[in-house]
Design an enzyme around this catalytic site. Structure first.
Site, mmCIF file in Angstrom:
data_model
loop_
_atom_site.group_PDB
_atom_site.id
_atom_site.type_symbol
_atom_site.label_atom_id
_atom_site.label_comp_id
_atom_site.label_asym_id
_atom_site.label_seq_id
_atom_site.Cartn_x
_atom_site.Cartn_y
_atom_site.Cartn_z
ATOM 1 N N GLU A 128 0.814 -1.230 0.000
ATOM 2 C CA GLU A 128 0.000 0.000 0.000
ATOM 3 C C GLU A 128 0.843 1.274 0.000
ATOM 4 O O GLU A 128 0.662 2.155 0.830
ATOM 5 C CB GLU A 128 -0.976 -0.019 1.188
ATOM 6 N N ASN A 169 2.316 -4.786 -3.322
ATOM 7 C CA ASN A 169 0.915 -5.180 -3.175
ATOM 8 C C ASN A 169 0.092 -3.926 -2.876
ATOM 9 O O ASN A 169 0.539 -3.054 -2.137
ATOM 10 C CB ASN A 169 0.834 -6.165 -1.996
ATOM 11 N N HIS A 205 -10.091 -6.086 -2.840
ATOM 12 C CA HIS A 205 -11.202 -5.914 -1.890
ATOM 13 C C HIS A 205 -12.305 -5.204 -2.673
ATOM 14 O O HIS A 205 -12.332 -3.972 -2.771
ATOM 15 C CB HIS A 205 -10.746 -5.089 -0.679
ATOM 16 N N GLU A 233 -5.920 -10.661 -1.912
ATOM 17 C CA GLU A 233 -6.770 -10.477 -0.719
ATOM 18 C C GLU A 233 -8.239 -10.423 -1.104
ATOM 19 O O GLU A 233 -9.007 -9.598 -0.584
ATOM 20 C CB GLU A 233 -6.380 -9.187 0.019
ATOM 21 N N ASP A 235 -11.975 -10.321 -1.510
ATOM 22 C CA ASP A 235 -13.307 -10.437 -0.913
ATOM 23 C C ASP A 235 -14.210 -9.474 -1.660
ATOM 24 O O ASP A 235 -13.731 -8.529 -2.289
ATOM 25 C CB ASP A 235 -13.330 -10.229 0.615
#
Ligand code: XIL
Length: 312
Positions: A128, A169, A205, A233, A235
């Site tokens: 990030e 990432n 996400h 990651e 979702d």
């Protein structure tokens, strides 16, 4: 359906999940963890606040549990994460001298990547690092060390674990946009400098019904630079309680993501950020949102589970 991991194996990819080892005492959680996944990443246990809460004092209890689960389950271990502005202890945040912060960063990388050297398939070395507009996030690393901290962290990680692939990432880099283009330009620049960059992670996400239309194209443009890519990651959240139609759309969205990875030769696989809606980070952070994972809070498979099984 056969286990996801077996179907994924036939495509040469892995399916991962974020593990919080405390949940393994729950038999429903454990059964899915053991059956479905060929890669494990620590949801929190390898972060800086967990591994080096005070300077020079390392604690690897939970991280070792994650590594042991991967070994026992014949799954890959994915490292997350070495350098990140969040879940960063206050003592790091308050360093102001460049030489001092660089030493702290190097010592942290040496200790954490060194401990799992040879066992980790890939590390999220920097997590990030971007603002959404593609400028650098003003983390303590950016403010004190400047742009070069990313290449420095990568080089140090290579020394600490020569066999791990080294990744950057981020989130909101899933489609073609200003943030992902900043990441793209950085990969070009790192390669030109000879800095070790092997892979880029796309957190993904996502929101039900909003998989970016350029999702696959974006993965492909990174792959074309000569780095591996991974959905790290995944979702896909919605308003709770989720309607049947939202869960049906969510299933289509999960399928779209898996199919995009399968369509890109350098996509290593897909990691979901948890297993079940009862243990997801989403409701705690996105108010009124949830139901983002492929199993519900009772460990019943949702339509998203079936969609992934069918896509694989
Ligand atoms: C989240 C965890 O899921 C939570 O348990 C924790 O409280 C906060 O961090 N991007 C990342 C992950 O890279 O490490 C974050 O994980 C979710 C967003």
């Amino acid at each position: 359906f056969e286990p996801w991991r077996d179907a994924a194996d036939d495509h040469g990819i892995t399916v991962g999940f974020a593990l919080s080892p405390g949940h393994l005492s729950d038999p429903g959680y454990r059964a899915i963890a053991e059956r479905e996944f060929s890669l494990v990443v620590a949801e929190n246990a390898m972060k800086w606040d967990a591994t080096e809460p005070t300077r020079g004092s390392f604690s690897f209890g939970q991280a070792d549990q994650v590594a042991a689960f991967a070994t026992a389950n014949d799954a890959d271990l994915y490292g997350h994460t070495l350098v990140w502005h969040s879940q960063l202890p206050g003592w790091v945040e308050s360093l102001t001298a460049p030489a001092d912060l660089r030493d702290a960063m190097y010592d942290h990388i040496d200790a954490v990547a060194g401990r799992y050297a040879g066992d980790v398939v890939a590390w999220d070395v920097v997590n990030e690092l971007w603002n959404d507009d593609g400028t650098r996030r003003p983390s303590v690393f950016q403010r004190v060390l400047g742009d070069g901290y990313v290449a420095d962290a990568l080089r140090r990680a290579r020394q600490a674990d020569p066999s791990a692939k080294l990744c950057l990432n981020d989130y909101n880099t899933d489609g073609v946009n200003a943030k992902s283009t900043a990441m793209y330009d950085l990969v070009v620049s790192l390669k030109a400098q000879g800095a070790p960059i092997d892979c880029v992670g796309f957190q993904s996400h996502l929101i039900v019904g909003q998989v970016p239309s350029t999702y696959r194209q974006n993965l492909q443009r990174f792959a074309d630079l000569g780095v591996d890519v991974r959905i790290t990651e995944l979702d896909i959240r919605t308003t709770v309680p989720a309607s049947a139609s939202a869960l049906a759309q969510q299933a289509r969205d999960y399928r779209t993501v898996v199919e995009a990875c399968l369509a890109v030769a350098r996509c290593d696989g897909v990691t979901v950020w948890g297993i079940d809606d009862g243990h997801s980070w989403v409701p705690g952070v996105f108010s009124g949102q949830g139901a983002a994972l492929p199993w519900d809070a009772q460990y019943q498979a949702k339509p998203a589970y079936t969609a992934v099984a069918e896509a694989l």
